[in-house]
Design a protein around this motif. Structure first.
Motif, short mmCIF file in Angstrom:
data_model
loop_
_atom_site.label_atom_id
_atom_site.label_comp_id
_atom_site.label_asym_id
_atom_site.label_seq_id
_atom_site.Cartn_x
_atom_site.Cartn_y
_atom_site.Cartn_z
N VAL A 11 0.84 -1.20 0.00
CA VAL A 11 0.00 0.00 0.00
C VAL A 11 0.86 1.24 0.00
O VAL A 11 0.68 2.18 -0.76
CB VAL A 11 -0.95 -0.01 1.21
N PHE A 12 1.88 1.23 0.91
CA PHE A 12 2.77 2.39 0.96
C PHE A 12 3.60 2.50 -0.30
O PHE A 12 3.85 3.58 -0.81
CB PHE A 12 3.67 2.31 2.19
N ALA A 13 4.02 1.38 -0.83
CA ALA A 13 4.83 1.40 -2.04
C ALA A 13 4.05 1.94 -3.23
O ALA A 13 4.63 2.53 -4.13
CB ALA A 13 5.35 0.00 -2.34
N ALA A 14 2.73 1.74 -3.20
CA ALA A 14 1.91 2.14 -4.33
C ALA A 14 1.44 3.58 -4.24
O ALA A 14 0.73 4.05 -5.11
CB ALA A 14 0.70 1.21 -4.45
N ARG A 15 1.80 4.29 -3.15
CA ARG A 15 1.35 5.67 -2.99
C ARG A 15 1.86 6.51 -4.16
O ARG A 15 3.06 6.55 -4.43
CB ARG A 15 1.86 6.25 -1.68
N PRO A 16 0.96 7.19 -4.88
CA PRO A 16 1.39 7.93 -6.07
C PRO A 16 2.23 9.15 -5.72
O PRO A 16 2.08 9.75 -4.66
CB PRO A 16 0.07 8.35 -6.71
N GLU A 17 3.12 9.49 -6.61
CA GLU A 17 3.91 10.70 -6.45
C GLU A 17 3.01 11.92 -6.64
O GLU A 17 2.04 11.88 -7.40
CB GLU A 17 5.03 10.73 -7.48
N PRO A 18 3.30 13.02 -5.94
CA PRO A 18 2.52 14.25 -6.16
C PRO A 18 2.55 14.66 -7.62
O PRO A 18 3.57 14.54 -8.29
CB PRO A 18 3.23 15.28 -5.28
N VAL A 19 1.42 15.13 -8.11
CA VAL A 19 1.30 15.51 -9.51
C VAL A 19 1.85 16.92 -9.71
O VAL A 19 1.44 17.86 -9.02
CB VAL A 19 -0.16 15.43 -9.98
N VAL A 20 2.76 17.06 -10.64
CA VAL A 20 3.30 18.38 -10.99
C VAL A 20 2.39 18.99 -12.05
O VAL A 20 2.16 18.40 -13.10
CB VAL A 20 4.74 18.27 -11.50
N GLN A 21 1.86 20.17 -11.75
CA GLN A 21 0.85 20.79 -12.60
C GLN A 21 1.49 21.69 -13.66
O GLN A 21 2.24 22.62 -13.33
CB GLN A 21 -0.10 21.62 -11.73
N PRO A 22 1.21 21.45 -14.94
CA PRO A 22 1.72 22.36 -15.97
C PRO A 22 0.94 23.67 -15.97
O PRO A 22 -0.29 23.68 -15.91
CB PRO A 22 1.51 21.58 -17.27
N ILE A 23 1.67 24.78 -16.05
CA ILE A 23 1.08 26.11 -15.96
C ILE A 23 1.56 26.96 -17.13
O ILE A 23 2.76 27.01 -17.43
CB ILE A 23 1.46 26.82 -14.65
N PHE A 24 0.63 27.65 -17.78
CA PHE A 24 0.97 28.67 -18.76
C PHE A 24 0.45 30.00 -18.22
O PHE A 24 -0.72 30.09 -17.82
CB PHE A 24 0.34 28.38 -20.12
N VAL A 25 1.30 31.02 -18.20
CA VAL A 25 0.94 32.31 -17.61
C VAL A 25 0.78 33.35 -18.71
O VAL A 25 1.68 33.53 -19.54
CB VAL A 25 2.01 32.78 -16.61
N ASP A 26 -0.35 34.04 -18.71
CA ASP A 26 -0.57 35.19 -19.59
C ASP A 26 -0.67 36.42 -18.69
O ASP A 26 -1.54 36.47 -17.81
CB ASP A 26 -1.86 35.00 -20.39
N THR A 27 0.22 37.40 -18.89
CA THR A 27 0.34 38.46 -17.90
C THR A 27 0.66 39.82 -18.52
O THR A 27 1.35 39.90 -19.54
CB THR A 27 1.43 38.10 -16.87
N ASP A 28 0.17 40.86 -17.85
CA ASP A 28 0.52 42.24 -18.20
C ASP A 28 1.52 42.74 -17.16
O ASP A 28 1.29 43.74 -16.50
CB ASP A 28 -0.72 43.13 -18.25
#
Length: 372
Positions: free
Chosen positions: A25-42
């Motif tokens: 169970v512990f071995a199968a714990r998923p890694e945290p998901v890294v979220q892809p981000i695109f930034v549009d900014t002024d």
């Protein structure tokens, strides 16, 4: 010869069984998901603070940025990003985007808040001649290449509107977290928030598109405040080159806010960026949203309906509601409730709105990651 007691044997067997069951169970714990981000900014001052916080996040991967007019020009916004990244020792793909709204003239009032370069003279004269200039294409490419992409729209929504018009299939279903709008009042006019006032037609396009729109409103982002003296001092002392850059820009930026008689100052864009990565720091509500596109004193006003009656009033005009009122008192067996539900079902909610945040949680996160 040492003999094991029956109790000891039972304990050993139980431990072995737990190792077999619990271990996987512990071995199968998923890694945290890294979220892809695109930034549009002024890229103005608060945008720079928000982006500086974002690039420090372990669970966020910035896959690209584009610039838009608003707090400053689209080219100043690009140089300000490069200035920030130079201080941070980082490099990200930057695309220069829209210089003006879809229909109306571009605003120049952002200089009053962010200075003539958008960063209160902290901008470095870095070259931008080689930067690409097709922001809608950059946004669509990011959406295609990075499943689960979140687009952070920190300025007017012009680039996002152009992207959904030109690449509707690529943008369908993509999460867009936008800073702008207000349910009550405004900061550009008595009824309009700055980003939406700058290009109301762009919000109208996005509201009618197939993106998943989440709007962090003035009602919420004005709550994210810091001490105008302590925060820049700590950034300058503990924030390294990025902190010193931000502190230099925040000084005059805060002075403009203090001139309005406040004792604490807000960092609006930080609210949107923190919410995008940690939605639990805010209260989000499904809503039906309209925007006024007329170029008069109501320009950019956002009408946000979160109640049943509010939705009815946005969907049905006065003639239709008056006819229902007449039927309710003249037609035997007329079911007014069903008639009203039928009206609401004609137009589903088109956005999620953030009207309230947990200020202490947001400010704690902001300070922790900028000052470490």
């Amino acid at each position: 010869m040492i003999r094991s007691s029956p109790l000891r044997l039972v304990c050993v067997l139980l431990l072995a069984l737990m190792a077999l069951v619990v271990g996987p169970v512990f071995a199968a714990r998923p890694e945290p998901v890294v979220q892809p981000i695109f930034v549009d900014t002024d890229t103005g001052v608060d945008d720079a603070v928000a982006v500086a916080w974002l690039i420090e996040q372990r669970l966020a991967r910035v896959v690209g940025l584009s610039t838009v007019f608003g707090n400053t020009s689209n080219t100043n916004a690009a140089r300000n990003l490069l200035t920030l990244f130079a201080a941070a020792g980082r490099s990200y793909p930057v695309t220069i985007g829209a210089a003006a709204p879809l229909t109306l003239a571009a605003t120049g009032t952002g200089a009053l808040i962010h200075g003539p370069d958008g960063l209160w003279f902290a901008q470095q004269p870095l070259p931008i001649d080689t930067l690409p200039t097709d922001a809608p294409a950059a946004i669509a490419t990011a959406a295609r290449e990075h499943p689960g992409l979140t687009i952070l729209a920190l300025g007017p929504l012009t680039n996002i509107a152009l992207a959904v018009q030109q690449y509707p299939t690529d943008l369908a279903g993509v999460r867009v977290v936008a800073l702008g709008g207000a349910q009550v009042g405004g900061n550009r006019t008595p009824v309009a928030e700055f980003n939406i006032h700058a290009d109301p037609h762009a919000l109208d396009v996005v509201l009618q598109s197939d993106v998943v729109l989440e709007v962090v409103t003035l009602d919420a982002f004005d709550q994210v405040t810091v001490d105008p003296k302590r925060f820049p001092e700590q950034l300058s002392r503990r924030g390294g080159p990025v902190g010193r850059l931000l502190a230099a820009a925040l000084g005059p930026y805060f002075q403009v806010q203090l001139a309005n008689g406040v004792t604490k100052v807000s960092i609006p864009d930080a609210a949107a960026v923190i919410y995008a990565l940690q939605p639990g720091t805010a209260v989000a509500t499904s809503a039906l949203v309209r925007v006024v596109t007329a170029d008069d004193f109501t320009r950019g006003q956002t009408v946000i309906a979160t109640t049943f009656n509010g939705r009815v009033s946005l969907i049905a005009d006065d003639a239709e509601l008056s006819a229902l009122a007449a039927q309710a008192f003249t037609t035997p067996g007329f079911d007014l409730g069903t008639a009203l539900f039928t009206i609401v079902s004609r137009e589903p909610d088109n956005a999620t709105v953030v009207l309230d945040v947990f200020e202490r949680s947001m400010v704690r996160l902001l300070e922790r990651d900028l000052l470490r």
